[in-house]
Design a protein around this motif. Structure first.
Motif, PDB file in Angstrom:
ATOM      1  N   UNK C  16       0.817  -1.226   0.000  1.00  0.00           N
ATOM      2  CA  UNK C  16       0.000   0.000   0.000  1.00  0.00           C
ATOM      3  C   UNK C  16       0.845   1.268   0.000  1.00  0.00           C
ATOM      4  N   UNK C  17       2.062   1.190   0.553  1.00  0.00           N
ATOM      5  CA  UNK C  17       2.931   2.373   0.525  1.00  0.00           C
ATOM      6  C   UNK C  17       3.219   2.804  -0.909  1.00  0.00           C
ATOM      7  N   UNK C  19       1.307   2.329  -3.445  1.00  0.00           N
ATOM      8  CA  UNK C  19       0.090   2.948  -3.957  1.00  0.00           C
ATOM      9  C   UNK C  19      -0.021   4.393  -3.497  1.00  0.00           C
ATOM     10  N   UNK C  20       0.222   4.620  -2.205  1.00  0.00           N
ATOM     11  CA  UNK C  20       0.175   5.986  -1.677  1.00  0.00           C
ATOM     12  C   UNK C  20       1.200   6.855  -2.386  1.00  0.00           C
ATOM     13  N   UNK C  23      -0.042   7.929  -5.734  1.00  0.00           N
ATOM     14  CA  UNK C  23      -1.040   8.995  -5.616  1.00  0.00           C
ATOM     15  C   UNK C  23      -0.358  10.325  -5.306  1.00  0.00           C
TER      16      UNK C  23
END
Ligand code: SF4
Lengths: 229, 472, 249
Positions: C16-17, C19-20, C23
């Motif tokens: 998820x890091x 992904x962040x 973004x």
């Protein structure tokens, strides 16, 4: 003979079946493909003789083709004789060709090297195979790939550039051409009985550990005598 | 076929093989790069060569009869064979009728594919392979492991030992000494053979020329010395014109061995040489099926340069024998559904990570990695039904898990819970999937990206559904 | 400018890091980012396993949900290749074919998007570290070449960017391949890592989630995770999830 006919029948059936399958699949898929073009090189020598020679020399060097550039035909016979002498050649096979007749190469060499023997014109392959050096002319020299183009109609002639340990090839500078395409383009038609061999170096292999070894089944030495005339 | 995974393991543990592969592929990749850089643009050259080949394949039904007519008019016999057995029968017949005792064979992948050597031997003809690598492999009772370098899997020391034991050549590990020594033993064979078998690189429909590409001179020796020359080739090897062949000659050696041109390219005339008989055997053996297989038709463009296997990171680790048949590497995977023996069709397409290195180097633009995906689709019918079923139900389960917002989150939660509550069971599953031990399986994120993103947006805007961070 | 960021399943669940970071990298270039949490997986695993029929449903779902005008940006080359090219294997027709045509024209890999829209000069970031860049295969060969990533990485100040001699060779992940022939997959990854670790990087940057999992899994399995951290290149720009140099020492 019956076996022959049997074979023909079978191969006839196979032919129809294979072509039939291609035809069916072809109709299902329709026409395709696009136009081809010419392949271009990073370095294009064009038609300039100096450029052609420069590119060719670079290629010869990296492909282990010995070359000798000679001012004229007079020095050619001397030079070939010298190289034969230094290689201690005893038996030479000459490709039968108009150029060698005109130059009277055989007698020229015989005069300079009295001990030299020649494979008789019209001898079989086993005799050609005994020669130490085979000497041929050529049709063209391709600069881009460092290639000598030979042609012949008989197996014995083909053997001259293959069976001896050393192959000498004689060409003139005006036979230089840029690439295979340009040579083909300048060649109208093709005799149905003429074999062409493109030679780009002495025979080699790299089958064992990718280590290049020069001189396998064919000659281990290829020398080009390029006459500027 | 033994379990593919076991064979792969064995090859990975074979240090001699690993060293031989690393060395050979390192050299050949470097040479290819250098040779290709002499073209103005490899991509442009590839486009030209691809067009030449795809046109030729497309027009096979016209080119083949044209070629046949051209050759037959000049006295070369053209034979057609539907499959390997038929091709072998025909060539054995030729040898029998002429009482051929000894046959020299120069490197021909099609001869290898159809098992010609064994067929001739069974019929009482002595067959001697004359390409150096092929000869080594023949003496060792092995199979070639590469289409242009048959003994690439062997070190010089191993080759030396084989040649010493089988051929009495003085023990050595010097490639130069060994190569010359083998050539010497073959000289008398050429002089004495009554038949030469060769492959064909391109057969030119318009002029009837057969083009043979080689470096050693053994091919030339064969067709020059023997009174009978049998050229055997696949039906796809036809091109339209000599100019087409010339275009391919610009890319073939550069891609294969990293040479500008091979030492010898023979362009044989349609008329046999005086005092010689010549046959051309056109072998189908699955090629027309590939022709009818939609996008897989592109496999017929192949000019057998071997660049795809040289570039392949899987081939680099396991070598050619793992593929289990004549054609290894990426091209072997895509040919197998049509030309390959049944037993390799099931698993061969597993030998690929879909990296596309093959497609990048293929000089005739075959989209190999894309076709490998299609070959996987074709492999299912050759695999045990239960295995395919298991695979499909796992993927179906995955599809359901991914199939909606709720199921997606539930499966993630399930993963987290399994990790907390049933770590042993999860570890077993991970191990089954090959993710354990030296490669640790990733743990599920505490919070999914999507949730984090949403929370951040909510914290910033006070709403989760609008503005930056909202849904589309 | 507004884009729909699609963080594919592997990255969403395991990284998820990354992904962040994707973004925030887009946002730092002045792009407004929206995320549709109904989008999960493009269907790649089934296609690559030779079962395009099983991926069809997922593809149709993806096409339906992405039926808007926004560019779709994906920080994963293989998913982009899937949507651009492999959906062609699904015999799409009518409305679905129409949707695919539309999506094909506006789906981009992250670096590719930033470069093609000329947005990279808005990105400024610092990362004082030795970074080995490894080219993820699909990103390199089917999507963006090596150009886009190089242009983007130029914006990263302070980093010494390195490439090993095997930078263009497959890390061995290959989706189902990693499970079918794990020893082979690991041997491939191990070879790449060996070449990279010689360069003593702090970070190893890749362009696809699968490759990150493969190489970090091997590093961890071999007890080498202290030698370097394997990340998605976007993390270098935003710092998301980056472990500092002296972590664990
Ligand atoms: S598929 Fe392409 S690269 Fe592989 S052998 Fe054939 S022509 Fe060469």
């Amino acid at each position: 003979m019956t076996a022959d006919r049997g074979r023909q029948r079978r191969t006839g059936e196979a032919r129809e079946e294979i072509l039939g399958r291609l035809e069916t699949a072809y109709r299902a898929a329709g026409e395709g493909g696009g136009p081809a073009g010419r392949i271009a090189y990073a370095l294009e020598p064009g038609r300039d003789p100096e450029m052609l020679l420069a590119v060719a020399r670079e290629r010869f060097e990296s492909q282990e083709i010995g070359y000798h550039i000679l001012p004229g035909f007079q020095s050619l016979v001397d030079s070939v004789a010298n190289h034969l002498y230094s290689r201690q050649a005893r038996l030479v096979a000459l490709q039968p060709c108009g150029l060698f007749d005109r130059l009277d190469l055989r007698h020229g060499l015989a005069r300079r090297l009295p001990d030299l023997r020649f494979v008789d014109a019209g001898s079989g392959l086993t005799d050609v195979a005994r020669a130490d050096v085979g000497i041929t002319a050529c049709e063209a020299v391709i600069a881009q790939t460092g290639t000598i183009v030979l042609s012949a109609t008989k197996r014995e002639e083909l053997g001259v550039s293959l069976l001896g340990g050393v192959h000498f090839c004689i060409a003139t500078v005006d036979q230089l051409t840029a690439d295979l395409d340009s040579w083909l383009a300048g060649r109208p038609g093709w005799a149905p009985d003429e074999a062409t061999v493109l030679i780009s170096g002495p025979s080699r292999t790299a089958d064992i550990e990718k280590t290049v070894v020069i001189g396998v089944h064919g000659p281990w030495k290829l020398s080009l005598f390029l006459v500027k005339e | 076929m033994a379990d593919l995974r076991d064979i792969v393991r064995e090859k990975l543990a074979d240090n001699a093989l690993q060293a031989a592969l690393a060395r050979a592929l390192g050299i050949v990749r470097g040479k290819r790069t250098a040779a290709v850089s002499e073209l103005a643009s490899f991509e442009d050259a590839k486009a030209v060569a691809a067009a030449v080949r795809s046109n030729a394949v497309q027009r096979l039904k016209d080119y083949l009869p044209q070629l046949e007519a051209r050759l037959a008019d000049e006295g070369t016999h053209v034979l057609w064979a539907r499959d390997a057995a038929e091709a072998c029968r025909m060539i054995v017949d030729i040898a029998r009728q002429r009482s051929v005792r000894r046959c020299v064979m120069s490197k021909s992948m099609v001869a290898e594919e159809i098992g010609l050597e064994a067929a001739l031997k069974n019929a009482g003809t002595v067959v001697v392979q004359s390409d150096l690598g092929e000869r080594v492999v023949q003496l060792a009772h092995q199979k070639p492991s590469h289409i242009t370098a048959p003994c690439l899997h062997l070190s010089a020391a191993e080759v030396g030992r084989i040649l010493h034991e089988k051929s009495g050549i003085e023990l050595s590990s010097d490639p130069e000494k060994l190569s010359r020594a083998v050539a010497r033993t073959l000289r008398p064979v050429f002089l004495d053979a009554q038949m030469a078998v060769s492959g064909v690189n391109f057969a030119v429909a318009e002029t009837g020329n057969l083009v043979l590409v080689e470096n050693e001179g053994n091919g030339r020796m064969g067709y020059t010395m023997a009174p009978v020359h049998v050229a055997v080739t696949g039906i796809e090897k036809v091109v339209g014109t000599l100019a087409d062949a010339a275009a391919l000659l610009a890319v073939l050696p550069r891609s294969a061995t990293g040479q500008r041109a091979t030492c010898y390219v023979s362009i044989l005339p349609p008329r046999p040489f005086p005092g010689q008989e010549r046959f051309l055997v056109l072998v189908d053996n699955g090629r027309s099926a590939a022709f009818g297989a939609g996008p897989m038709r592109d496999v017929l463009r192949c000019i057998r340069c071997g660049a795809c296997m040289n570039a392949c990171p899987v081939y680099e680790r396991v070598g050619g024998h793992v593929y289990g048949w004549t054609y290894p590497g990426p091209i072997g995977i895509v040919l197998a559904p049509f030309l390959g023996p049944q037993e390799v069709r099931a698993e061969i397409s597993d030998l690929c990570s879909l990296c596309g290195a093959c497609t990048e180097v293929c000089p005739v633009g075959i989209p190999l990695d894309r076709l490998i995906v299609l070959a996987r689709g074709l492999s299912h019918s050759c695999r045990p039904a239960a295995v395919v079923k298991r695979e499909r139900s796992a993927l179906e389960w995955f599809g359901r898990a991914m199939g909606g917002r709720v199921s997606y989150r539930l499966s993630h939660l399930g993963h987290k819970l399994a990790r907390a509550w049933f770590p042993k069971k999860l570890a077993r599953t991970e191990a089954e999937l090959g993710w354990s031990g030296v490669r640790t399986a990733p743990g599920p994120a505490a919070v999914l990206f999507r949730s984090r993103f949403k929370r951040r947006a909510a914290a910033e805007d006070g709403t989760a559904d609008e503005g930056s961070g909202g849904e589309v | 400018m507004k884009v729909a960021l699609f963080v594919p399943c592997l990255m969403d669940r395991f990284l998820p890091d990354a992904g962040m970071a994707a973004a925030r990298l887009l946002e730092s270039a002045g792009v407004q980012v929206v995320v549709d949490s109904r989008l999960t997986c493009c269907g790649q695993p089934a296609v690559n396993a030779g079962h395009p029929d099983l991926a069809r449903k997922m593809a149709l779902r993806m096409l339906k949900l992405a039926e808007h005008e926004l560019p779709v940006v994906v920080p994963s080359g293989s998913c982009v290749a899937m949507m651009r090219d492999s959906y062609g294997l699904m015999d799409l027709s009518g409305q679905d074919a129409e949707r695919w045509r539309s999506l094909r024209g506006r789906v981009f890999e992250l670096a590719e998007f930033l470069v093609e829209r000329g947005l990279t000069n808005r990105v400024t970031a610092r990362c004082e570290a030795r970074v080995v860049v490894h080219h993820s295969c699909h990103h390199l060969r089917h999507v963006a070449g090596s150009g886009a990533l190089a242009v983007l990485l130029e914006r990263l100040e302070g980093a010494s960017l390195l490439e090993s001699e095997q930078a263009r060779q497959c890390c061995g992940f290959g989706g189902v391949f990693s499970s079918k022939l794990p020893e082979l997959s690991i041997a491939m990854g191990r070879a790449r890592l060996d070449a990279m670790l010689k360069l003593e990087p702090r970070y190893i940057a890749l362009a696809d989630a699968g490759c990150v999992l493969q190489l970090s899994g091997i590093l961890e399995g071999e007890g080498l995770s202290k030698r370097a951290q394997v990340v998605h290149y976007a993390q270098l720009f935003t710092g998301d999830g980056l472990k500092p140099l002296d972590a664990g020492e």
